[in-house]
Design a protein around this motif. Sequence first.
Motif, PDB file in Angstrom:
ATOM      1  N   TRP A  33       0.839  -1.207   0.000  1.00  0.00           N
ATOM      2  CA  TRP A  33       0.000   0.000   0.000  1.00  0.00           C
ATOM      3  C   TRP A  33       0.875   1.257   0.000  1.00  0.00           C
ATOM      4  CZ3 TRP A  33      -5.248   1.129  -0.132  1.00  0.00           C
ATOM      5  CH2 TRP A  33      -5.579   2.454   0.164  1.00  0.00           C
ATOM      6  N   ALA A  34       1.865   1.308   0.872  1.00  0.00           N
ATOM      7  CA  ALA A  34       2.730   2.480   0.946  1.00  0.00           C
ATOM      8  C   ALA A  34       3.487   2.694  -0.353  1.00  0.00           C
ATOM      9  CB  ALA A  34       3.708   2.323   2.113  1.00  0.00           C
ATOM     10  N   ILE A  35       3.979   1.610  -0.947  1.00  0.00           N
ATOM     11  CA  ILE A  35       4.750   1.718  -2.186  1.00  0.00           C
ATOM     12  C   ILE A  35       3.865   2.207  -3.322  1.00  0.00           C
ATOM     13  CG2 ILE A  35       6.037   0.385  -3.903  1.00  0.00           C
ATOM     14  CD1 ILE A  35       6.928  -1.442  -1.572  1.00  0.00           C
ATOM     15  N   MET A  36       2.644   1.684  -3.385  1.00  0.00           N
ATOM     16  CA  MET A  36       1.757   2.066  -4.487  1.00  0.00           C
ATOM     17  C   MET A  36       1.025   3.381  -4.224  1.00  0.00           C
ATOM     18  SD  MET A  36       0.366  -1.629  -5.886  1.00  0.00           S
ATOM     19  CE  MET A  36       0.181  -2.444  -4.292  1.00  0.00           C
ATOM     20  N   HIS A  37       1.252   3.967  -3.036  1.00  0.00           N
ATOM     21  CA  HIS A  37       0.744   5.303  -2.732  1.00  0.00           C
ATOM     22  C   HIS A  37       1.895   6.259  -2.419  1.00  0.00           C
ATOM     23  CE1 HIS A  37      -2.980   3.022  -2.459  1.00  0.00           C
ATOM     24  NE2 HIS A  37      -3.634   4.155  -2.543  1.00  0.00           N
ATOM     25  N   ASP A  38       3.051   5.960  -2.991  1.00  0.00           N
ATOM     26  CA  ASP A  38       4.231   6.800  -2.833  1.00  0.00           C
ATOM     27  C   ASP A  38       4.142   7.964  -3.816  1.00  0.00           C
ATOM     28  OD1 ASP A  38       6.724   7.991  -2.810  1.00  0.00           O
ATOM     29  OD2 ASP A  38       7.846   6.115  -2.819  1.00  0.00           O
ATOM     30  N   ASN A  39       4.072   9.171  -3.290  1.00  0.00           N
ATOM     31  CA  ASN A  39       3.887  10.355  -4.124  1.00  0.00           C
ATOM     32  C   ASN A  39       5.020  10.554  -5.123  1.00  0.00           C
ATOM     33  OD1 ASN A  39       2.213  12.872  -4.550  1.00  0.00           O
ATOM     34  ND2 ASN A  39       4.204  13.810  -4.119  1.00  0.00           N
ATOM     35  N   SER A  40       6.219  10.075  -4.808  1.00  0.00           N
ATOM     36  CA  SER A  40       7.339  10.228  -5.732  1.00  0.00           C
ATOM     37  C   SER A  40       7.226   9.296  -6.933  1.00  0.00           C
ATOM     38  CB  SER A  40       8.665   9.973  -5.005  1.00  0.00           C
ATOM     39  OG  SER A  40       8.772   8.625  -4.573  1.00  0.00           O
ATOM     40  N   ARG A  41       6.497   8.203  -6.768  1.00  0.00           N
ATOM     41  CA  ARG A  41       6.274   7.262  -7.876  1.00  0.00           C
ATOM     42  C   ARG A  41       4.958   7.544  -8.593  1.00  0.00           C
ATOM     43  NH1 ARG A  41       8.613   2.050  -7.611  1.00  0.00           N
ATOM     44  NH2 ARG A  41       6.591   1.002  -7.748  1.00  0.00           N
ATOM     45  N   TYR A  42       3.941   7.893  -7.808  1.00  0.00           N
ATOM     46  CA  TYR A  42       2.614   8.137  -8.353  1.00  0.00           C
ATOM     47  C   TYR A  42       2.077   9.441  -7.769  1.00  0.00           C
ATOM     48  CZ  TYR A  42       3.114   3.082  -9.112  1.00  0.00           C
ATOM     49  OH  TYR A  42       3.576   1.837  -9.466  1.00  0.00           O
ATOM     50  N   PRO A  43       2.341  10.579  -8.409  1.00  0.00           N
ATOM     51  CA  PRO A  43       1.874  11.868  -7.871  1.00  0.00           C
ATOM     52  C   PRO A  43       0.371  11.855  -7.601  1.00  0.00           C
ATOM     53  CG  PRO A  43       3.394  12.217  -9.692  1.00  0.00           C
ATOM     54  CD  PRO A  43       3.121  10.742  -9.647  1.00  0.00           C
ATOM     55  N   ASP A  44      -0.015  12.525  -6.513  1.00  0.00           N
ATOM     56  CA  ASP A  44      -1.405  12.556  -6.069  1.00  0.00           C
ATOM     57  C   ASP A  44      -1.942  11.130  -5.970  1.00  0.00           C
ATOM     58  OD1 ASP A  44      -3.863  13.490  -5.291  1.00  0.00           O
ATOM     59  OD2 ASP A  44      -4.526  14.028  -7.312  1.00  0.00           O
ATOM     60  N   PRO A  45      -1.325  10.304  -5.124  1.00  0.00           N
ATOM     61  CA  PRO A  45      -1.620   8.865  -5.135  1.00  0.00           C
ATOM     62  C   PRO A  45      -3.027   8.489  -4.722  1.00  0.00           C
ATOM     63  CG  PRO A  45      -0.249   9.427  -3.248  1.00  0.00           C
ATOM     64  CD  PRO A  45      -0.312  10.646  -4.106  1.00  0.00           C
ATOM     65  N   GLU A  46      -3.721   9.328  -3.947  1.00  0.00           N
ATOM     66  CA  GLU A  46      -5.071   8.980  -3.511  1.00  0.00           C
ATOM     67  C   GLU A  46      -6.101   9.128  -4.623  1.00  0.00           C
ATOM     68  OE1 GLU A  46      -6.330   7.509  -0.885  1.00  0.00           O
ATOM     69  OE2 GLU A  46      -4.294   7.226  -0.145  1.00  0.00           O
ATOM     70  N   SER A  47      -5.773   9.891  -5.658  1.00  0.00           N
ATOM     71  CA  SER A  47      -6.713  10.060  -6.758  1.00  0.00           C
ATOM     72  C   SER A  47      -6.687   8.845  -7.675  1.00  0.00           C
ATOM     73  CB  SER A  47      -6.380  11.323  -7.559  1.00  0.00           C
ATOM     74  OG  SER A  47      -5.146  11.159  -8.250  1.00  0.00           O
ATOM     75  N   PHE A  48      -7.829   8.538  -8.283  1.00  0.00           N
ATOM     76  CA  PHE A  48      -7.908   7.455  -9.265  1.00  0.00           C
ATOM     77  C   PHE A  48      -7.682   8.085 -10.637  1.00  0.00           C
ATOM     78  CE2 PHE A  48     -10.011   4.622 -12.242  1.00  0.00           C
ATOM     79  CZ  PHE A  48      -9.564   3.382 -11.822  1.00  0.00           C
ATOM     80  N   ASN A  49      -6.504   7.856 -11.202  1.00  0.00           N
ATOM     81  CA  ASN A  49      -6.106   8.548 -12.427  1.00  0.00           C
ATOM     82  C   ASN A  49      -5.355   7.602 -13.363  1.00  0.00           C
ATOM     83  OD1 ASN A  49      -5.388  10.399 -14.382  1.00  0.00           O
ATOM     84  ND2 ASN A  49      -3.673  11.239 -13.192  1.00  0.00           N
TER      85      ASN A  49
END
Length: 506
Positions: free
Chosen positions: A396-412
């Motif tokens: 969860w932390a890795i796939m919500h890492d802002n440096s890898r996926y900016p704005d990680p909480e958004s579905f984009n």
Amino acid sequence: MSALSTSALFAAVSILFLAFIFLRRARHRYPPGPQGWPLIGNLFNAPTSFEWLVYLEWSRKYNSDIVHFEVLGTHYVVLNSAKAAADLFERRSHIYSDKPGAPMIEMTGLDKNIGLMKYSDHWRANRRLFHQYFRSTVVSTYHPLTARAVRELIYALSKEPSQFEKHIRKMAGANILRIIYGMEVESEDDSYMVVIDDVLHAISTVASSRAYLVDSFPILRHVPAWFPGAKFKREIAKWRVSVEEMYMRPFRELKVAFESGHAKPCVLTNMLFDISQDKEGRDPAMLEQVAINTAGTAYSAAADTITLALINFILAMLMHPEVQERAQEEIVSILGPDKLPEMEDQDSLPFITAVMKESLRWRPPLPLAVPHRAVVDDEYNGYHIPAGSVVIGNGWAIMHDNSRYPDPESFNPARFLDHEGKLRKDVPDPMQAFGYGRRICPGRYFVFDTLWMTEANILAVFSIQKPQDELGNAVEPGGEYTSGTFSFPTPFEARFQRRDGAGSLS
């Protein structure tokens, strides 16, 4: 002995004990983490639900992508970054490929599951066989059966859309049972499906770190079932029957058919044929047990992952109708209004692939996967990781890492696409949804293909809409999730409206 002498002795022993704890910690610099108590460690402040969120918060609090806590003498190390996970699980896989093992796993018979097995020659034999039938170059042979299962799902959703979760679960299970055992499942209430659901519930419960006290105190495995607090013994008795039936019933039935020359073509039939032709003089019983484990694990590993990933996809489409509309526009522009997507169309539909990837990243079915175990002492970034530590990859932390996926909480989903609408190679796929290193799920290619085919077809045929209340107002889904090895969204409703122009689809 006087009361004064007793008090002095107690104080001296306490000081010596605390000194021992202090010196031990001074000798070994563990990763940062919450303060614990002597002897019991973090028994009372370690999380027991939604652990992935707590671990991520600790990572931010202590400004470290690796955090540590201790419970009753067992060390836990959590990796909250892709770099830390790769450094340990991949580059030091000889240290971190073992699994913790637990009395609950062993006593329920779930140690047949390859994902829960201890690292050993036996595990490697199981893994090799699994890989043989589910490597990327083989899964395409299962596409016709998957397409059939998806068409059956589309038909079921057309007839009874309110039961979408039940239909999805049946599709995922029936497809795998056909591929693995050549079995046909007529309904969601099939007796074998009920057994399987019981086993999947057991896996989700038992595989959770620190789920049962007996896993910390193995001696408790000897207490009788009637003993106060021994509810786990009664659960073991029930689950063990279901586990045995799930693994053995289809094997026995297929073996009888194989020996009579009437076995249907399927993965297990191929395994039995290879066993019958073995030229290396290996023990047939051992080879059969490996086949049993591999076949049973293939089902249990894929069924809940596919089911949950698809339910998450439905929820995402409800919450983000603009994404659904863009995906449907891509399908119509490339395939036309009356053609169902096939796997051969995948390269032509990059936005559908992006939607699938984003669904896995946004709400991973297994936020923490199954923990690993350090087999020897290790040092990482100046921190000591003791042998026997339970090492957890926080997907969860890795796939919500802002440096890898900016704005990680958004579905984009567009995060996976370049300005030309093609899939980007510099944005990492959400592979942490399938584990790490040598223990990464070998069935991930099959899961990817099944998810893509199902999501593309649902989008081609239906408009997924929010239900309405008695006043005609849209009912918003709550979006809450449950805790556990598998994290499910709380129940929600959805309408499946057949799209204009899709009337000729069946």
